[in-house]
Design a protein around this motif. Structure first.
Motif, PDB file in Angstrom:
ATOM      1  N   LEU A  14      52.246  28.621  40.511  1.00 38.38           N
ATOM      2  CA  LEU A  14      51.839  29.959  40.958  1.00 38.38           C
ATOM      3  C   LEU A  14      51.391  29.956  42.416  1.00 38.38           C
ATOM      4  O   LEU A  14      51.729  30.862  43.174  1.00 38.38           O
ATOM      5  CB  LEU A  14      50.733  30.499  40.047  1.00 38.38           C
ATOM      6  CG  LEU A  14      51.163  30.809  38.613  1.00 38.38           C
ATOM      7  CD1 LEU A  14      49.949  31.138  37.754  1.00 38.38           C
ATOM      8  CD2 LEU A  14      52.173  31.937  38.585  1.00 38.38           C
ATOM      9  N   PHE A  51      59.580  35.845  37.962  1.00 38.77           N
ATOM     10  CA  PHE A  51      58.844  35.974  39.210  1.00 38.77           C
ATOM     11  C   PHE A  51      59.454  37.128  39.998  1.00 38.77           C
ATOM     12  O   PHE A  51      60.671  37.248  40.101  1.00 38.77           O
ATOM     13  CB  PHE A  51      58.918  34.674  40.021  1.00 38.77           C
ATOM     14  CG  PHE A  51      58.079  33.581  39.424  1.00 38.77           C
ATOM     15  CD1 PHE A  51      56.741  33.465  39.735  1.00 38.77           C
ATOM     16  CD2 PHE A  51      58.632  32.682  38.526  1.00 38.77           C
ATOM     17  CE1 PHE A  51      55.952  32.465  39.170  1.00 38.77           C
ATOM     18  CE2 PHE A  51      57.854  31.677  37.959  1.00 38.77           C
ATOM     19  CZ  PHE A  51      56.524  31.577  38.287  1.00 38.77           C
ATOM     20  N   TYR A  96      55.580  35.996  45.958  1.00 40.30           N
ATOM     21  CA  TYR A  96      56.053  36.206  44.593  1.00 40.30           C
ATOM     22  C   TYR A  96      54.921  35.975  43.602  1.00 40.30           C
ATOM     23  O   TYR A  96      54.016  35.193  43.864  1.00 40.30           O
ATOM     24  CB  TYR A  96      57.204  35.254  44.249  1.00 40.30           C
ATOM     25  CG  TYR A  96      58.532  35.691  44.821  1.00 40.30           C
ATOM     26  CD1 TYR A  96      59.465  36.372  44.042  1.00 40.30           C
ATOM     27  CD2 TYR A  96      58.841  35.443  46.149  1.00 40.30           C
ATOM     28  CE1 TYR A  96      60.660  36.780  44.573  1.00 40.30           C
ATOM     29  CE2 TYR A  96      60.048  35.849  46.688  1.00 40.30           C
ATOM     30  CZ  TYR A  96      60.956  36.521  45.883  1.00 40.30           C
ATOM     31  OH  TYR A  96      62.147  36.929  46.416  1.00 40.30           O
ATOM     32  N   SER A  97      55.007  36.666  42.481  1.00 42.68           N
ATOM     33  CA  SER A  97      54.051  36.459  41.400  1.00 42.68           C
ATOM     34  C   SER A  97      54.797  36.547  40.073  1.00 42.68           C
ATOM     35  O   SER A  97      55.879  37.119  39.990  1.00 42.68           O
ATOM     36  CB  SER A  97      52.921  37.484  41.461  1.00 42.68           C
ATOM     37  OG  SER A  97      53.437  38.790  41.344  1.00 42.68           O
ATOM     38  N   TYR A  98      54.184  35.972  39.045  1.00 38.82           N
ATOM     39  CA  TYR A  98      54.801  35.969  37.727  1.00 38.82           C
ATOM     40  C   TYR A  98      54.469  37.263  37.001  1.00 38.82           C
ATOM     41  O   TYR A  98      53.320  37.682  36.933  1.00 38.82           O
ATOM     42  CB  TYR A  98      54.300  34.773  36.910  1.00 38.82           C
ATOM     43  CG  TYR A  98      54.861  34.727  35.520  1.00 38.82           C
ATOM     44  CD1 TYR A  98      56.214  34.497  35.310  1.00 38.82           C
ATOM     45  CD2 TYR A  98      54.046  34.921  34.417  1.00 38.82           C
ATOM     46  CE1 TYR A  98      56.741  34.463  34.032  1.00 38.82           C
ATOM     47  CE2 TYR A  98      54.559  34.883  33.134  1.00 38.82           C
ATOM     48  CZ  TYR A  98      55.908  34.653  32.952  1.00 38.82           C
ATOM     49  OH  TYR A  98      56.424  34.615  31.680  1.00 38.82           O
ATOM     50  N   ASN A  99      55.491  37.914  36.469  1.00 40.44           N
ATOM     51  CA  ASN A  99      55.326  39.137  35.695  1.00 40.44           C
ATOM     52  C   ASN A  99      55.546  38.796  34.223  1.00 40.44           C
ATOM     53  O   ASN A  99      56.668  38.469  33.825  1.00 40.44           O
ATOM     54  CB  ASN A  99      56.326  40.187  36.169  1.00 40.44           C
ATOM     55  CG  ASN A  99      56.173  41.499  35.443  1.00 40.44           C
ATOM     56  OD1 ASN A  99      56.407  41.578  34.246  1.00 40.44           O
ATOM     57  ND2 ASN A  99      55.794  42.527  36.184  1.00 40.44           N
ATOM     58  N   ASN A 140      53.282  32.090  45.291  1.00 41.14           N
ATOM     59  CA  ASN A 140      52.438  33.124  45.892  1.00 41.14           C
ATOM     60  C   ASN A 140      52.464  33.051  47.415  1.00 41.14           C
ATOM     61  O   ASN A 140      52.350  34.075  48.089  1.00 41.14           O
ATOM     62  CB  ASN A 140      50.999  33.018  45.395  1.00 41.14           C
ATOM     63  CG  ASN A 140      50.830  33.542  43.990  1.00 41.14           C
ATOM     64  OD1 ASN A 140      51.630  34.326  43.503  1.00 41.14           O
ATOM     65  ND2 ASN A 140      49.789  33.089  43.307  1.00 41.14           N
ATOM     66  N   ASP A 190      56.084  40.596  45.499  1.00 38.87           N
ATOM     67  CA  ASP A 190      54.910  41.486  45.521  1.00 38.87           C
ATOM     68  C   ASP A 190      55.149  42.685  46.420  1.00 38.87           C
ATOM     69  O   ASP A 190      55.890  42.684  47.317  1.00 38.87           O
ATOM     70  CB  ASP A 190      53.675  40.739  46.001  1.00 38.87           C
ATOM     71  CG  ASP A 190      53.261  39.653  45.006  1.00 38.87           C
ATOM     72  OD1 ASP A 190      53.529  39.804  43.804  1.00 38.87           O
ATOM     73  OD2 ASP A 190      52.657  38.665  45.444  1.00 38.87           O
TER      74      ASP A 190
END
Length: 59
Positions: free
Chosen positions: A39, A56, A47-50, A43, A59
């Motif tokens: 993560l 990913f 990018y972030s995990y959904n 980040n 954002d």
């Protein structure tokens, strides 16, 4: 072995999540990866995990 480049990493992880894993935790457990490190790496490039879409996303 996973790629070091965060953008390529996002692509590889999204493919693995789509094809083989129900969620990020399952992927990390199976591949013996540190979820927090993954993560943090993605980040850094926005990018972030959904959890809902199991991928990913930018954002």
């Amino acid at each position: 072995m996973l790629p070091k480049d965060p953008l390529i990493l996002v692509s590889v992880l999204n493919t693995k999540l789509r094809d083989s894993y129900a969620n990020l935790s399952a992927l990390c457990d199976d591949l013996d990866l540190n979820e927090k490190d993954i993560l943090a790496s993605v980040n850094k490039v926005g990018y972030s995990y959904n959890k809902k879409t199991n991928r990913f996303i930018a954002d």
